[in-house]
Design a protein around this motif. Structure first.
Motif, PDB file in Angstrom:
ATOM      1  N   SER A  51      40.444 -13.706 -76.355  1.00  0.00           N
ATOM      2  CA  SER A  51      41.215 -14.878 -75.926  1.00  0.00           C
ATOM      3  C   SER A  51      42.183 -14.442 -74.838  1.00  0.00           C
ATOM      4  O   SER A  51      42.369 -13.246 -74.593  1.00  0.00           O
ATOM      5  CB  SER A  51      41.981 -15.494 -77.104  1.00  0.00           C
ATOM      6  OG  SER A  51      42.880 -14.557 -77.670  1.00  0.00           O
ATOM      7  N   LYS A  52      42.796 -15.430 -74.199  1.00  0.00           N
ATOM      8  CA  LYS A  52      43.725 -15.128 -73.111  1.00  0.00           C
ATOM      9  C   LYS A  52      44.879 -16.105 -73.125  1.00  0.00           C
ATOM     10  O   LYS A  52      44.697 -17.319 -73.277  1.00  0.00           O
ATOM     11  CB  LYS A  52      43.019 -15.173 -71.750  1.00  0.00           C
ATOM     12  CG  LYS A  52      43.883 -14.676 -70.594  1.00  0.00           C
ATOM     13  CD  LYS A  52      43.148 -14.738 -69.285  1.00  0.00           C
ATOM     14  CE  LYS A  52      43.973 -14.111 -68.148  1.00  0.00           C
ATOM     15  NZ  LYS A  52      45.324 -14.714 -68.038  1.00  0.00           N
ATOM     16  N   THR A  53      46.081 -15.567 -72.987  1.00  0.00           N
ATOM     17  CA  THR A  53      47.280 -16.377 -72.846  1.00  0.00           C
ATOM     18  C   THR A  53      47.766 -16.283 -71.406  1.00  0.00           C
ATOM     19  O   THR A  53      47.112 -15.686 -70.553  1.00  0.00           O
ATOM     20  CB  THR A  53      48.375 -15.894 -73.814  1.00  0.00           C
ATOM     21  OG1 THR A  53      48.769 -14.558 -73.447  1.00  0.00           O
ATOM     22  CG2 THR A  53      47.868 -15.870 -75.251  1.00  0.00           C
ATOM     23  N   GLU A  54      48.922 -16.852 -71.126  1.00  0.00           N
ATOM     24  CA  GLU A  54      49.470 -16.784 -69.769  1.00  0.00           C
ATOM     25  C   GLU A  54      49.913 -15.383 -69.392  1.00  0.00           C
ATOM     26  O   GLU A  54      50.029 -15.060 -68.211  1.00  0.00           O
ATOM     27  CB  GLU A  54      50.650 -17.751 -69.657  1.00  0.00           C
ATOM     28  CG  GLU A  54      50.266 -19.220 -69.820  1.00  0.00           C
ATOM     29  CD  GLU A  54      51.467 -20.129 -69.697  1.00  0.00           C
ATOM     30  OE1 GLU A  54      52.605 -19.599 -69.566  1.00  0.00           O
ATOM     31  OE2 GLU A  54      51.285 -21.358 -69.719  1.00  0.00           O
ATOM     32  N   THR A  55      50.174 -14.550 -70.387  1.00  0.00           N
ATOM     33  CA  THR A  55      50.696 -13.207 -70.111  1.00  0.00           C
ATOM     34  C   THR A  55      49.622 -12.127 -70.117  1.00  0.00           C
ATOM     35  O   THR A  55      49.643 -11.223 -69.282  1.00  0.00           O
ATOM     36  CB  THR A  55      51.778 -12.838 -71.140  1.00  0.00           C
ATOM     37  OG1 THR A  55      51.225 -12.942 -72.472  1.00  0.00           O
ATOM     38  CG2 THR A  55      52.972 -13.781 -71.022  1.00  0.00           C
ATOM     39  N   ALA A  56      48.657 -12.197 -71.053  1.00  0.00           N
ATOM     40  CA  ALA A  56      47.682 -11.119 -71.178  1.00  0.00           C
ATOM     41  C   ALA A  56      46.496 -11.569 -72.023  1.00  0.00           C
ATOM     42  O   ALA A  56      46.608 -12.525 -72.799  1.00  0.00           O
ATOM     43  CB  ALA A  56      48.335  -9.881 -71.810  1.00  0.00           C
ATOM     44  N   PRO A  57      45.348 -10.887 -71.897  1.00  0.00           N
ATOM     45  CA  PRO A  57      44.225 -11.135 -72.806  1.00  0.00           C
ATOM     46  C   PRO A  57      44.440 -10.419 -74.138  1.00  0.00           C
ATOM     47  O   PRO A  57      45.177  -9.425 -74.216  1.00  0.00           O
ATOM     48  CB  PRO A  57      43.021 -10.560 -72.048  1.00  0.00           C
ATOM     49  CG  PRO A  57      43.595  -9.547 -71.123  1.00  0.00           C
ATOM     50  CD  PRO A  57      44.985  -9.999 -70.786  1.00  0.00           C
ATOM     51  N   TYR A  58      43.771 -10.928 -75.181  1.00  0.00           N
ATOM     52  CA  TYR A  58      43.904 -10.372 -76.523  1.00  0.00           C
ATOM     53  C   TYR A  58      42.526 -10.211 -77.147  1.00  0.00           C
ATOM     54  O   TYR A  58      41.596 -10.973 -76.858  1.00  0.00           O
ATOM     55  CB  TYR A  58      44.769 -11.267 -77.410  1.00  0.00           C
ATOM     56  CG  TYR A  58      46.246 -11.198 -77.091  1.00  0.00           C
ATOM     57  CD1 TYR A  58      47.097 -10.340 -77.775  1.00  0.00           C
ATOM     58  CD2 TYR A  58      46.792 -11.982 -76.080  1.00  0.00           C
ATOM     59  CE1 TYR A  58      48.449 -10.264 -77.476  1.00  0.00           C
ATOM     60  CE2 TYR A  58      48.150 -11.916 -75.762  1.00  0.00           C
ATOM     61  CZ  TYR A  58      48.968 -11.057 -76.466  1.00  0.00           C
ATOM     62  OH  TYR A  58      50.309 -10.980 -76.163  1.00  0.00           O
ATOM     63  N   LEU A  59      42.410  -9.206 -78.006  1.00  0.00           N
ATOM     64  CA  LEU A  59      41.198  -8.960 -78.769  1.00  0.00           C
ATOM     65  C   LEU A  59      41.562  -8.924 -80.248  1.00  0.00           C
ATOM     66  O   LEU A  59      42.416  -8.134 -80.663  1.00  0.00           O
ATOM     67  CB  LEU A  59      40.550  -7.632 -78.363  1.00  0.00           C
ATOM     68  CG  LEU A  59      39.357  -7.168 -79.219  1.00  0.00           C
ATOM     69  CD1 LEU A  59      38.173  -8.120 -79.059  1.00  0.00           C
ATOM     70  CD2 LEU A  59      38.953  -5.739 -78.867  1.00  0.00           C
ATOM     71  N   ARG A  60      40.921  -9.796 -81.027  1.00  0.00           N
ATOM     72  CA  ARG A  60      41.127  -9.810 -82.470  1.00  0.00           C
ATOM     73  C   ARG A  60      39.883  -9.278 -83.170  1.00  0.00           C
ATOM     74  O   ARG A  60      38.767  -9.687 -82.862  1.00  0.00           O
ATOM     75  CB  ARG A  60      41.443 -11.222 -82.970  1.00  0.00           C
ATOM     76  CG  ARG A  60      42.858 -11.684 -82.645  1.00  0.00           C
ATOM     77  CD  ARG A  60      43.110 -13.103 -83.118  1.00  0.00           C
ATOM     78  NE  ARG A  60      42.391 -14.076 -82.289  1.00  0.00           N
ATOM     79  CZ  ARG A  60      42.434 -15.388 -82.474  1.00  0.00           C
ATOM     80  NH1 ARG A  60      43.141 -15.883 -83.485  1.00  0.00           N
ATOM     81  NH2 ARG A  60      41.774 -16.201 -81.677  1.00  0.00           N
TER      82      ARG A  60
END
Length: 314
Positions: free
Chosen positions: A94-103
């Motif tokens: 996923s991606k937010t305004e600040t950085a991508p994330y991996l769950r």
């Protein structure tokens, strides 16, 4: 008068495809072999979508390479399909305004590890940076080996990371494992000072020590070499060829094989272990640990102590 037999021009014979059935039970632990879904939540840029495809290839062969996603699908939809298929882990980008994330989540009840992706490189980027990229499709017929480094600090959240990634790939028995199946390595290295995790993906190959590159290629490729510019056959054997042959002579990386491996590497002879990065590459930071599947109590939070705060992502 003899009758002419009519040909069935409209019918086409299709040779049946024989699929190799993957084992369903881990012969080491006796448990079901871990399988995974790699998918995304929300809208991703093209580079992150390609990273999603690279991660699916990395998780081969026990993953859904052609998993179809739709905008209306929620997490429960994937969970309902995961049960009958024996899927044990989710990898969610996923991606937010600040950085991508991996769950990385264990199904069906968690826990869930959330990582912030500080940097990443696609498999194509890694290949373009190499003079001789090597990534044959045969590498992905077997799951990779997992190597964890620097996680033995005693912290509870790092123990969870260790257990999660150890169980995301099938276990191996060093006494019975076939060397031909060990062709890839996934390396996770934790830096205690920066709290960052280097995620790397390598291919493994063996080269016989003391054999020139020309001889090795001749044995492997079954092709008649071009010796028009040579005065004698001995010139072909003794000439170094492309570059220095000392790259494979490192004794620290040399091993003795218990069995033959291919046409070049023979048992009881020295072979050098060569690692070549095939990507993708990521720099991760553990952001938080949730007790459930993308929901529940927060066990660990990088920006504060563990709390009873509950989150949900349905």
């Amino acid at each position: 008068m003899a009758r002419m037999r009519k040909r069935n021009k409209g019918k086409v014979f299709i040779k049946p495809v024989v699929k190799v059935k993957q084992p369903a039970v881990d012969h080491v632990t006796g448990n079901k072999i871990p399988k995974s879904f790699v998918f995304s939540r929300g809208k991703l840029p093209h580079s992150l979508k390609q990273l999603e495809l690279d991660l699916r290839k990395l998780m081969s062969p026990h993953t859904a390479l052609k998993l179809k996603e739709k905008k209306r699908n929620n997490l429960r939809d994937f969970l309902n399909v995961a049960g009958p298929l024996g899927v044990s882990h989710f990898l969610i980008l996923s991606k937010t305004e600040t950085a991508p994330y991996l769950r990385v989540a264990r199904t069906p009840q968690g826990p869930t590890l959330s990582f912030k992706v500080h940097e990443y490189s696609l498999a194509s980027d890694v290949a373009q940076s190499q003079a001789r990229p090597r990534c044959p499709q045969e590498l992905f017929k077997n799951p990779p080996l997992i190597v964890l480094s620097g996680f033995g600090t005693g912290d509870q959240h790092l123990k969870l990371v260790t257990v999660m990634f150890q169980n995301i790939f099938p276990s191996i028995d060093i006494n019975t494992v076939k060397l031909s199946s060990c062709q890839r390595i996934v390396l996770l290295n934790y830096n205690k000072e920066t709290k960052l995790i280097d995620f790397r993906h390598y291919s493994v190959r063996l080269q016989p020590v003391g054999v020139t590159r020309r001889i090795r290629k001749f044995v492997q490729n079954h092709q008649v070499p071009d010796m028009r510019n040579l005065q004698d056959v001995s010139d072909f054997v003794t000439k170094a060829g492309y570059g220095s042959e000392s790259e494979a002579e490192d004794e620290a990386a040399a091993v003795s094989l218990p069995t033959d491996l291919g046409r070049v590497n023979k048992a009881s002879t020295k072979s050098a272990v060569k690692l070549q990065e095939i990507g993708p590459r990521m720099t991760l930071q553990l952001h938080k640990v949730e007790e459930g599947l993308c929901s529940g109590n927060i066990i660990f939070n990088e920006y504060g102590n563990s709390s009873k705060e509950k989150t949900s992502d349905e």
